[in-house]
Motif scaffolding. Structure first.
Motif, PDB file in Angstrom:
ATOM      1  N   ILE A 223       0.850  -1.181   0.000  1.00 39.02           N
ATOM      2  CA  ILE A 223       0.000   0.000   0.000  1.00 39.02           C
ATOM      3  C   ILE A 223       0.889   1.235   0.000  1.00 39.02           C
ATOM      4  O   ILE A 223       1.502   1.569   0.995  1.00 39.02           O
ATOM      5  CB  ILE A 223      -0.963   0.005   1.207  1.00 39.02           C
TER       6      ILE A 223
ATOM      7  N   LYS B  80       1.390   5.348  -0.630  1.00 38.17           N
ATOM      8  CA  LYS B  80       0.589   6.562  -0.514  1.00 38.17           C
ATOM      9  C   LYS B  80       0.396   7.158  -1.905  1.00 38.17           C
ATOM     10  O   LYS B  80       1.314   7.132  -2.720  1.00 38.17           O
ATOM     11  CB  LYS B  80       1.280   7.568   0.400  1.00 38.17           C
ATOM     12  N   PRO B  81      -0.787   7.731  -2.145  1.00 34.28           N
ATOM     13  CA  PRO B  81      -0.991   8.397  -3.432  1.00 34.28           C
ATOM     14  C   PRO B  81      -0.004   9.562  -3.581  1.00 34.28           C
ATOM     15  O   PRO B  81       0.376  10.205  -2.600  1.00 34.28           O
ATOM     16  CB  PRO B  81      -2.416   8.935  -3.329  1.00 34.28           C
TER      17      PRO B  81
ATOM     18  N   TRP C 276      -6.412   7.633 -11.236  1.00 36.22           N
ATOM     19  CA  TRP C 276      -5.753   6.355 -11.008  1.00 36.22           C
ATOM     20  C   TRP C 276      -5.557   5.637 -12.323  1.00 36.22           C
ATOM     21  O   TRP C 276      -6.265   5.868 -13.294  1.00 36.22           O
ATOM     22  CB  TRP C 276      -6.517   5.491 -10.004  1.00 36.22           C
TER      23      TRP C 276
ATOM     24  N   VAL D 181      -7.139  13.714  -0.511  1.00 36.20           N
ATOM     25  CA  VAL D 181      -6.189  12.682  -0.086  1.00 36.20           C
ATOM     26  C   VAL D 181      -6.942  11.515   0.560  1.00 36.20           C
ATOM     27  O   VAL D 181      -6.618  10.345   0.310  1.00 36.20           O
ATOM     28  CB  VAL D 181      -5.132  13.277   0.870  1.00 36.20           C
ATOM     29  N   MET D 182      -7.951  11.826   1.352  1.00 37.68           N
ATOM     30  CA  MET D 182      -8.759  10.775   1.975  1.00 37.68           C
ATOM     31  C   MET D 182      -9.475   9.944   0.912  1.00 37.68           C
ATOM     32  O   MET D 182      -9.538   8.702   1.015  1.00 37.68           O
ATOM     33  CB  MET D 182      -9.759  11.393   2.951  1.00 37.68           C
TER      34      MET D 182
ATOM     35  N   THR E 194      -6.910   7.677  -0.776  1.00 40.07           N
ATOM     36  CA  THR E 194      -6.521   6.586   0.124  1.00 40.07           C
ATOM     37  C   THR E 194      -7.608   5.518   0.151  1.00 40.07           C
ATOM     38  O   THR E 194      -7.315   4.316   0.104  1.00 40.07           O
ATOM     39  CB  THR E 194      -6.250   7.140   1.536  1.00 40.07           C
ATOM     40  N   GLU E 195      -8.858   5.950   0.202  1.00 42.93           N
ATOM     41  CA  GLU E 195      -9.968   4.989   0.205  1.00 42.93           C
ATOM     42  C   GLU E 195     -10.056   4.231  -1.119  1.00 42.93           C
ATOM     43  O   GLU E 195     -10.307   3.022  -1.140  1.00 42.93           O
ATOM     44  CB  GLU E 195     -11.285   5.719   0.492  1.00 42.93           C
TER      45      GLU E 195
ATOM     46  N   GLU F 201      -7.566   3.586  -3.112  1.00 47.07           N
ATOM     47  CA  GLU F 201      -6.445   2.649  -3.141  1.00 47.07           C
ATOM     48  C   GLU F 201      -6.742   1.414  -2.289  1.00 47.07           C
ATOM     49  O   GLU F 201      -6.488   0.285  -2.709  1.00 47.07           O
ATOM     50  CB  GLU F 201      -5.176   3.342  -2.667  1.00 47.07           C
ATOM     51  N   LYS F 202      -7.309   1.640  -1.116  1.00 45.47           N
ATOM     52  CA  LYS F 202      -7.639   0.503  -0.240  1.00 45.47           C
ATOM     53  C   LYS F 202      -8.681  -0.409  -0.879  1.00 45.47           C
ATOM     54  O   LYS F 202      -8.716  -1.606  -0.600  1.00 45.47           O
ATOM     55  CB  LYS F 202      -8.132   0.998   1.119  1.00 45.47           C
TER      56      LYS F 202
END
Length: 152
Positions: free
Chosen positions: A15, A17-18, A59, A109-110, A113-114, A116-117
């Motif tokens: 994982i 970070k973006p 992405w 950013v949140m 991150t979501e 990506e998860k």
């Protein structure tokens, strides 16, 4: 025990970070009174606001995320030309406005991150969710007024 540590390290490495790029742009003000500053910000501010944040989350097919955050804030051309009390009020407002706009950027950013998860599945729905978070944030804070984004 060593196998568990190796698994934890490699899982953490999966994982990333973006990649976040943030730019702060300004628009110029020259008024030296509160009413003059208010008028200039209304006329020159982005989208009818004193400050504004545009953010974009992108992405790739292999789920590499990038976040672009563009914040626009007012800046006085000659701050020393303002009377001390006006300058203090203006500087205080700009600091609060900057913090408010930074929070909008954090929403991007949140979201990234979501996404990506989630393995980049459902990204568009997550973006819509955080667009709503931005709208709710502005409603809750009265576009930052409850956080000190006031000039009077």
């Amino acid at each position: 025990m060593a196998a568990v540590a190796a698994i934890s390290i490699s899982a953490g490495a999966a994982i990333a970070k973006p990649k976040v790029t943030q730019k702060v742009k300004t628009y110029a003000l020259s008024a030296t009174t509160v009413p003059g500053l208010l008028q200039e910000m209304k006329q020159r501010g982005p989208n009818g606001h004193w400050g504004y944040t545009d953010w974009y989350v992108q992405w790739t097919g292999d789920c590499r995320l990038t976040v672009t955050i563009d914040i626009t804030l007012p800046k006085h051309k000659k701050p020393a030309s303002m009377p001390a009390d006006v300058r203090t009020k203006f500087d205080t407002m700009v600091a609060a406005l900057s913090a408010h706009e930074q929070q909008h950027g954090q929403h991007a950013v949140m979201a990234a991150t979501e996404i990506e998860k989630a393995g980049c599945k459902g990204g568009d729905a997550i973006i819509k969710k955080y667009n709503k978070v931005d709208i709710d944030f502005d409603r809750k804070t009265n576009h930052g007024a409850k956080q000190g984004v006031v000039l009077n």
